[in-house]
Design a protein around this motif. Structure first.
Motif, PDB file in Angstrom:
ATOM      1  N   THR A 128       6.100  14.138   4.588  1.00  0.00           N
ATOM      2  CA  THR A 128       7.131  13.504   5.416  1.00  0.00           C
ATOM      3  C   THR A 128       7.277  12.038   5.053  1.00  0.00           C
ATOM      4  O   THR A 128       8.389  11.544   4.883  1.00  0.00           O
ATOM      5  N   LEU A 129       6.169  11.363   4.916  1.00  0.00           N
ATOM      6  CA  LEU A 129       6.193   9.945   4.561  1.00  0.00           C
ATOM      7  C   LEU A 129       6.867   9.725   3.211  1.00  0.00           C
ATOM      8  O   LEU A 129       7.744   8.859   3.078  1.00  0.00           O
ATOM      9  N   LEU A 130       6.506  10.517   2.222  1.00  0.00           N
ATOM     10  CA  LEU A 130       7.086  10.371   0.888  1.00  0.00           C
ATOM     11  C   LEU A 130       8.575  10.704   0.888  1.00  0.00           C
ATOM     12  O   LEU A 130       9.358  10.044   0.219  1.00  0.00           O
ATOM     13  N   ALA A 131       8.976  11.716   1.652  1.00  0.00           N
ATOM     14  CA  ALA A 131      10.391  12.076   1.737  1.00  0.00           C
ATOM     15  C   ALA A 131      11.200  10.941   2.352  1.00  0.00           C
ATOM     16  O   ALA A 131      12.276  10.598   1.862  1.00  0.00           O
ATOM     17  N   VAL A 132      10.686  10.345   3.406  1.00  0.00           N
ATOM     18  CA  VAL A 132      11.378   9.229   4.052  1.00  0.00           C
ATOM     19  C   VAL A 132      11.476   8.044   3.096  1.00  0.00           C
ATOM     20  O   VAL A 132      12.522   7.389   3.002  1.00  0.00           O
ATOM     21  N   MET A 133      10.424   7.780   2.364  1.00  0.00           N
ATOM     22  CA  MET A 133      10.432   6.670   1.395  1.00  0.00           C
ATOM     23  C   MET A 133      11.448   6.909   0.288  1.00  0.00           C
ATOM     24  O   MET A 133      12.005   5.960  -0.262  1.00  0.00           O
ATOM     25  N   ASP A 134      11.684   8.166  -0.044  1.00  0.00           N
ATOM     26  CA  ASP A 134      12.648   8.501  -1.083  1.00  0.00           C
ATOM     27  C   ASP A 134      14.061   8.696  -0.531  1.00  0.00           C
ATOM     28  O   ASP A 134      14.961   9.128  -1.261  1.00  0.00           O
ATOM     29  N   GLY A 135      14.247   8.433   0.756  1.00  0.00           N
ATOM     30  CA  GLY A 135      15.572   8.524   1.361  1.00  0.00           C
ATOM     31  C   GLY A 135      16.017   9.929   1.684  1.00  0.00           C
ATOM     32  O   GLY A 135      17.210  10.173   1.901  1.00  0.00           O
ATOM     33  N   GLN A 136      15.078  10.865   1.704  1.00  0.00           N
ATOM     34  CA  GLN A 136      15.419  12.254   2.027  1.00  0.00           C
ATOM     35  C   GLN A 136      15.139  12.490   3.505  1.00  0.00           C
ATOM     36  O   GLN A 136      14.288  11.831   4.109  1.00  0.00           O
ATOM     37  N   PRO A 137      15.814  13.452   4.112  1.00  0.00           N
ATOM     38  CA  PRO A 137      15.492  13.777   5.505  1.00  0.00           C
ATOM     39  C   PRO A 137      14.092  14.386   5.601  1.00  0.00           C
ATOM     40  O   PRO A 137      13.663  15.116   4.710  1.00  0.00           O
ATOM     41  N   ALA A 138      13.387  14.018   6.635  1.00  0.00           N
ATOM     42  CA  ALA A 138      12.038  14.535   6.846  1.00  0.00           C
ATOM     43  C   ALA A 138      12.152  15.920   7.317  1.00  0.00           C
ATOM     44  O   ALA A 138      11.710  16.870   7.220  1.00  0.00           O
TER      45      ALA A 138
ATOM     46  N   LEU B  40      -1.493  -0.354 -11.609  1.00  0.00           N
ATOM     47  CA  LEU B  40      -0.883  -0.460 -10.278  1.00  0.00           C
ATOM     48  C   LEU B  40      -0.790  -1.900  -9.782  1.00  0.00           C
ATOM     49  O   LEU B  40      -0.198  -2.151  -8.748  1.00  0.00           O
ATOM     50  N   ARG B  41      -1.350  -2.825 -10.515  1.00  0.00           N
ATOM     51  CA  ARG B  41      -1.522  -4.193 -10.024  1.00  0.00           C
ATOM     52  C   ARG B  41      -0.227  -4.982  -9.920  1.00  0.00           C
ATOM     53  O   ARG B  41      -0.027  -5.743  -8.989  1.00  0.00           O
ATOM     54  N   ARG B  42       0.635  -4.878 -10.864  1.00  0.00           N
ATOM     55  CA  ARG B  42       1.890  -5.629 -10.902  1.00  0.00           C
ATOM     56  C   ARG B  42       1.628  -7.132 -10.883  1.00  0.00           C
ATOM     57  O   ARG B  42       0.744  -7.622 -11.531  1.00  0.00           O
TER      58      ARG B  42
ATOM     59  N   ARG C 121       0.837  -1.208   0.000  1.00  0.00           N
ATOM     60  CA  ARG C 121       0.000   0.000   0.000  1.00  0.00           C
ATOM     61  C   ARG C 121       0.866   1.251   0.000  1.00  0.00           C
ATOM     62  O   ARG C 121       0.534   2.242  -0.648  1.00  0.00           O
ATOM     63  N   LEU C 122       1.989   1.214   0.702  1.00  0.00           N
ATOM     64  CA  LEU C 122       2.917   2.349   0.662  1.00  0.00           C
ATOM     65  C   LEU C 122       3.427   2.579  -0.750  1.00  0.00           C
ATOM     66  O   LEU C 122       3.548   3.720  -1.206  1.00  0.00           O
ATOM     67  N   GLU C 123       3.730   1.513  -1.456  1.00  0.00           N
ATOM     68  CA  GLU C 123       4.222   1.639  -2.833  1.00  0.00           C
ATOM     69  C   GLU C 123       3.129   2.194  -3.748  1.00  0.00           C
ATOM     70  O   GLU C 123       3.412   2.983  -4.649  1.00  0.00           O
ATOM     71  N   ILE C 124       1.880   1.818  -3.515  1.00  0.00           N
ATOM     72  CA  ILE C 124       0.768   2.372  -4.288  1.00  0.00           C
ATOM     73  C   ILE C 124       0.682   3.877  -4.063  1.00  0.00           C
ATOM     74  O   ILE C 124       0.559   4.656  -5.011  1.00  0.00           O
ATOM     75  N   VAL C 125       0.765   4.300  -2.817  1.00  0.00           N
ATOM     76  CA  VAL C 125       0.716   5.732  -2.489  1.00  0.00           C
ATOM     77  C   VAL C 125       1.882   6.463  -3.138  1.00  0.00           C
ATOM     78  O   VAL C 125       1.710   7.543  -3.711  1.00  0.00           O
ATOM     79  N   ARG C 126       3.048   5.872  -3.074  1.00  0.00           N
ATOM     80  CA  ARG C 126       4.232   6.484  -3.688  1.00  0.00           C
ATOM     81  C   ARG C 126       4.039   6.644  -5.199  1.00  0.00           C
ATOM     82  O   ARG C 126       4.349   7.695  -5.770  1.00  0.00           O
ATOM     83  N   ALA C 127       3.524   5.612  -5.855  1.00  0.00           N
ATOM     84  CA  ALA C 127       3.292   5.676  -7.302  1.00  0.00           C
ATOM     85  C   ALA C 127       2.257   6.745  -7.639  1.00  0.00           C
ATOM     86  O   ALA C 127       2.421   7.498  -8.601  1.00  0.00           O
TER      87      ALA C 127
ATOM     88  N   HIS D 128      -8.484  -5.868  -2.134  1.00  0.00           N
ATOM     89  CA  HIS D 128      -8.442  -5.684  -0.680  1.00  0.00           C
ATOM     90  C   HIS D 128      -7.611  -4.452  -0.313  1.00  0.00           C
ATOM     91  O   HIS D 128      -8.039  -3.624   0.498  1.00  0.00           O
ATOM     92  N   HIS D 129      -6.430  -4.318  -0.910  1.00  0.00           N
ATOM     93  CA  HIS D 129      -5.559  -3.186  -0.578  1.00  0.00           C
ATOM     94  C   HIS D 129      -6.199  -1.862  -0.992  1.00  0.00           C
ATOM     95  O   HIS D 129      -6.121  -0.873  -0.254  1.00  0.00           O
ATOM     96  N   TRP D 130      -6.841  -1.830  -2.155  1.00  0.00           N
ATOM     97  CA  TRP D 130      -7.515  -0.595  -2.575  1.00  0.00           C
ATOM     98  C   TRP D 130      -8.658  -0.263  -1.625  1.00  0.00           C
ATOM     99  O   TRP D 130      -8.884   0.898  -1.304  1.00  0.00           O
ATOM    100  N   ARG D 131      -9.367  -1.273  -1.150  1.00  0.00           N
ATOM    101  CA  ARG D 131     -10.474  -1.031  -0.216  1.00  0.00           C
ATOM    102  C   ARG D 131      -9.946  -0.424   1.088  1.00  0.00           C
ATOM    103  O   ARG D 131     -10.528   0.530   1.614  1.00  0.00           O
ATOM    104  N   VAL D 132      -8.856  -0.959   1.598  1.00  0.00           N
ATOM    105  CA  VAL D 132      -8.269  -0.421   2.832  1.00  0.00           C
ATOM    106  C   VAL D 132      -7.853   1.034   2.633  1.00  0.00           C
ATOM    107  O   VAL D 132      -8.157   1.903   3.459  1.00  0.00           O
ATOM    108  N   LEU D 133      -7.178   1.320   1.526  1.00  0.00           N
ATOM    109  CA  LEU D 133      -6.754   2.692   1.242  1.00  0.00           C
ATOM    110  C   LEU D 133      -7.946   3.626   1.045  1.00  0.00           C
ATOM    111  O   LEU D 133      -7.952   4.757   1.530  1.00  0.00           O
TER     112      LEU D 133
END
Length: 103
Positions: A93-103, A43-45, A25-31, A54-59
């Motif tokens: 903040t979440l996206l920055a951390v996922m991309d390896g940047q300082p929050a 987005l299915r891969r 789900r984090l990867e879906i949000v990032r995409a 299920h993951h789309w329903r949770v999101l």
């Protein structure tokens, strides 16, 4: 629109954090943040359609994404404005951390 999209003021932090507590789900949000609205098939891969549903329903139920039908597909987009209104800086903040940047 598909049912179960909470209103902006109904989005709860604990539901958002629960939804974002899964790597797929984090990867879906990032995409979605990077590329904008996507068809669910894009987005299915290599994951089973039922698992992705299920993951789309949770999101969706947590208020992280919008889903809207278009033809035989559902288009999925990030509810960035709503999330920023409810929890300023959380998504950035979440996206920055996922991309390896300082929050």
């Amino acid at each position: 629109m598909i049912a179960n999209h909470p209103e902006t003021d109904q989005i709860r932090l604990e539901n958002v954090l629960l939804a974002l507590g899964n790597p797929l789900r984090l990867e879906i949000v990032r995409a979605l943040a990077r590329e904008g609205e996507q068809a669910c098939g894009a987005l299915r891969r290599d994951v089973a359609k039922s698992t992705m549903t299920h993951h789309w329903r949770v999101l969706r139920d947590s208020g992280v994404i919008w889903q809207r039908p278009q033809g035989r597909e559902n288009l999925i987009s990030l509810r960035r404005e709503d999330l920023d209104a409810r929890f300023p800086g959380l998504l950035d903040t979440l996206l920055a951390v996922m991309d390896g940047q300082p929050a």
